[in-house]
Write a protein that holds these residues in place. Structure first.
Motif, PDB file in Angstrom:
ATOM      1  N   SER A 124      25.400  -4.174 107.529  1.00 29.17           N
ATOM      2  CA  SER A 124      24.919  -4.079 106.088  1.00 29.17           C
ATOM      3  C   SER A 124      25.024  -5.194 105.407  1.00 29.17           C
ATOM      4  CB  SER A 124      25.493  -2.974 105.539  1.00 29.17           C
ATOM      5  OG  SER A 124      25.164  -1.504 106.192  1.00 29.17           O
TER       6      SER A 124
ATOM      7  N   GLN B 287      17.321  16.088 112.483  1.00 22.71           N
ATOM      8  CA  GLN B 287      16.644  14.946 112.479  1.00 22.71           C
ATOM      9  C   GLN B 287      17.460  13.714 113.211  1.00 22.71           C
ATOM     10  OE1 GLN B 287      15.259  14.424 108.427  1.00 22.71           O
ATOM     11  NE2 GLN B 287      13.732  16.231 108.626  1.00 22.71           N
TER      12      GLN B 287
ATOM     13  N   ASN C 121      23.371  10.087 102.220  1.00 28.37           N
ATOM     14  CA  ASN C 121      21.941   9.334 101.810  1.00 28.37           C
ATOM     15  C   ASN C 121      20.769   9.938 102.637  1.00 28.37           C
ATOM     16  OD1 ASN C 121      20.119   7.814 100.664  1.00 28.37           O
ATOM     17  ND2 ASN C 121      21.112   5.703 101.065  1.00 28.37           N
ATOM     18  N   VAL C 122      20.215  10.891 102.112  1.00 29.12           N
ATOM     19  CA  VAL C 122      19.126  11.878 103.004  1.00 29.12           C
ATOM     20  C   VAL C 122      17.624  11.627 102.087  1.00 29.12           C
ATOM     21  CG1 VAL C 122      20.733  13.158 103.981  1.00 29.12           C
ATOM     22  CG2 VAL C 122      19.598  13.772 101.842  1.00 29.12           C
ATOM     23  N   MET C 123      16.537  12.077 102.988  1.00 30.45           N
ATOM     24  CA  MET C 123      15.417  12.358 102.591  1.00 30.45           C
ATOM     25  C   MET C 123      15.424  13.405 101.452  1.00 30.45           C
ATOM     26  SD  MET C 123      12.671  10.401 103.721  1.00 30.45           S
ATOM     27  CE  MET C 123      11.380  11.367 103.906  1.00 30.45           C
ATOM     28  N   PRO C 124      14.646  13.255 100.377  1.00 31.18           N
ATOM     29  CA  PRO C 124      14.641  14.474  99.460  1.00 31.18           C
ATOM     30  C   PRO C 124      14.017  15.653 100.037  1.00 31.18           C
ATOM     31  CG  PRO C 124      12.745  12.772  98.959  1.00 31.18           C
ATOM     32  CD  PRO C 124      13.793  12.116 100.021  1.00 31.18           C
ATOM     33  N   ARG C 125      14.536  16.877  99.576  1.00 31.79           N
ATOM     34  CA  ARG C 125      14.060  18.263 100.274  1.00 31.79           C
ATOM     35  C   ARG C 125      14.422  18.265 101.675  1.00 31.79           C
ATOM     36  NH1 ARG C 125       8.953  19.083  96.680  1.00 31.79           N
ATOM     37  NH2 ARG C 125       8.186  18.336  98.557  1.00 31.79           N
TER      38      ARG C 125
END
Lengths: 231, 280
Positions: free
Chosen positions: A59, A116, A103-107
């Motif tokens: 990172s 996933q 930190n994830v995809m919304p909904r």
């Protein structure tokens, strides 16, 4: 024991162009991590602990030095100069990273988040669901939470979800960036148990802990960092 | 896994200028231009020197301010614009032959069979007065399909996939909301199973919950169909959600490229730093 990760003379500085300033975060760090070992990094806030982990995960771009990782796919590989595509592969299949932030995809609900991670590595839906269910049970995330979004999870619940997501892929190397920060004592002990378990399963880990007392007896080695240098 | 490190699409030194250029600006040196504009002859150098690679199943993010050449680059790749110089090659097309040099007929073939495009403005990508399903059929016919029943089935499946209700598929997109139009565009772009999908600011102007729908759809397509995508956006949050790797454009050049989280956490170029520090 064979070495999984060897860091040689790692230095990292940040150049902030707008104020024309150079910030030295890590200086001449060298150490190595054996397979199956758990090393804890300790030090004050701002001493450059996370910088080391982020340089390993790419990172951050290291300014100087080498980070040799013994990959199952590529053999011995320098994480500082490896191609982006190789790093993407390693992140997907070999190296896990857990921070205190999720930190994830919304909904996306808790079960889907873990699922996933497996789908992304090319596993079938049934296998992924089965494994995700297994690991969430294992990490004692309440089953009533599985179909809800993590936005309003507690810190401890988010963390367990985060660790479950990283662990479900069975990484060869797990980087833990202050996983116990902002947790109460009971949750901290839970994390400790979790780490003990991972260790007994043979996972190699490198972790940052603000309060290392909690990890005593679990850590094989401690590394002290102060002002960007190894003590 | 052996193809993992071989790029599927290679773009080299892509240049697109609007205007002939003069002796003052032809070398494209920054000191002779104002941003990407020549003050002497008025030539705009929308893309000056753009090179990058795209890998199989990967999402590549393209970020940069308005006017940095992001959309021009996408339009060049989709042959909407004639390039001034540069090459583009696709691994699966004639062993990587430069596609910019192909005939107009061949370009049409490539466009209809190798690429899917979703424009920021649905008017560019859809015929607003044809029905939604006819819009998909249009692309399928262009790609050589002639069987009406098969096309109708395919269209229904795709529209269902992007959550357009079955009872509305015969309505023209002009009756649809912005989010629905965008989803019809995505269905249309996917209809010919392209190996590469070009997405130009697909979530810009959509409200947050619709945006989440579209992002979810894109991620699902990547996971299930293993399609490579180029996602242009000025929204760093969108790129962070979707892209493995990101390139940053400024004044028609790529000034920085790297893993998305590295670009966001450890930006190197002064402009990228400014951009990242502006993130809410």
């Amino acid at each position: 024991m064979p070495v999984l990760l060897e860091i040689k003379h790692l230095s990292k500085s940040f150049t902030i162009h707008s104020i024309n300033k150079e910030i030295q975060a890590s200086q001449d760090i060298s150490f190595s991590l054996n397979k199956g070992e758990f090393i804890g990094i300790v030090g004050k806030s701002g001493s450059g602990k996370s910088t080391i982990l982020k340089c390993i995960y790419r990172s951050y771009l290291a300014s100087k030095g080498e980070i040799w990782y013994d990959s199952a796919e590529f053999g011995l590989i320098n994480m500082v100069t490896a191609k982006e595509r190789q790093i993407t592969y390693l992140r997907r299949y070999e190296i896990g990273y857990v921070s205190q932030f999720l930190n994830v995809m919304p909904r996306t609900n808790a079960l889907e988040i873990v699922e996933q991670a497996l789908l992304d590595t090319g596993n079938g839906i049934e296998y992924s669901r089965e494994q995700a269910t297994k690991i969430l049970t294992h990490f004692e995330l309440d089953e009533s939470l599985w179909d809800s979004y993590p936005n309003n999870f507690s810190g401890g619940e988010k963390l367990r979800l985060n660790i479950a997501r990283a662990m479900v892929k069975r990484p060869r190397l797990l980087l833990l960036d202050e996983p116990t920060a902002s947790l109460d004592n009971a949750s901290k002990l839970r994390v400790r148990e979790l780490i003990e378990q991972l260790k007994s399963e043979g996972t190699t880990m490198l972790g940052i802990f603000h309060d290392i007392e909690f990890m005593e007896g679990v850590c094989d080695k401690q590394i002290n960092i102060s002002q960007g240098k190894l003590l | 896994m052996k193809d993992f490190q071989t790029p599927i699409l290679v773009v080299q030194k892509l240049r697109k200028q609007f205007g002939l250029g003069c002796d003052h600006c032809r070398d494209m040196k920054p000191e002779h231009l104002e941003k990407n504009y020549c003050p002497k002859c008025g030539t705009v150098y929308a893309c000056r020197d753009v090179s990058f690679e795209l890998y199989e199943g990967e999402i590549l993010g393209v970020v940069g301010e308005s006017g940095s050449g992001k959309s021009t680059m996408m339009q060049c790749l989709y042959f909407d614009q004639e390039v001034t110089a540069g090459t583009v090659s696709l691994r699966s097309y004639k062993n990587g032959k430069n596609m910019f040099a192909e005939s107009a007929q061949q370009k049409r073939y490539i466009r209809n069979n190798m690429f899917g495009m979703v424009y920021q403005n649905p008017i560019m990508g859809l015929n607003m007065s044809f029905s939604a399903i006819s819009n998909i059929a249009e692309k399928l016919i262009a790609a050589g399909n002639r069987n009406v029943a098969a096309m109708s089935n395919r269209g229904q499946d795709l529209l269902d996939e992007v959550n357009i209700p079955l009872f509305r598929i015969k309505e023209p997109p002009k009756n649809f909301s912005g989010g629905m139009q965008q989803r019809v565009q995505i269905a249309k772009a996917l209809s010919n199973n392209p190996p590469i999908l070009l997405l130009d600011e697909v979530t810009t102007g959509l409200d947050l919950s619709v945006q989440a729908n579209v992002l979810d759809l894109i991620k699902k397509i990547q996971r299930e169909l293993n399609i490579s995508m180029i996602v242009v956006s000025h929204d760093l949050a969108v790129v962070r959600m979707l892209a493995d790797r990101t390139v940053v454009m400024l004044n028609g050049n790529i000034i920085e490229s790297g893993l998305t989280d590295q670009i966001l956490e450890d930006p190197q170029h002064p402009y990228t730093q400014e951009l990242v520090y502006s993130l809410l």
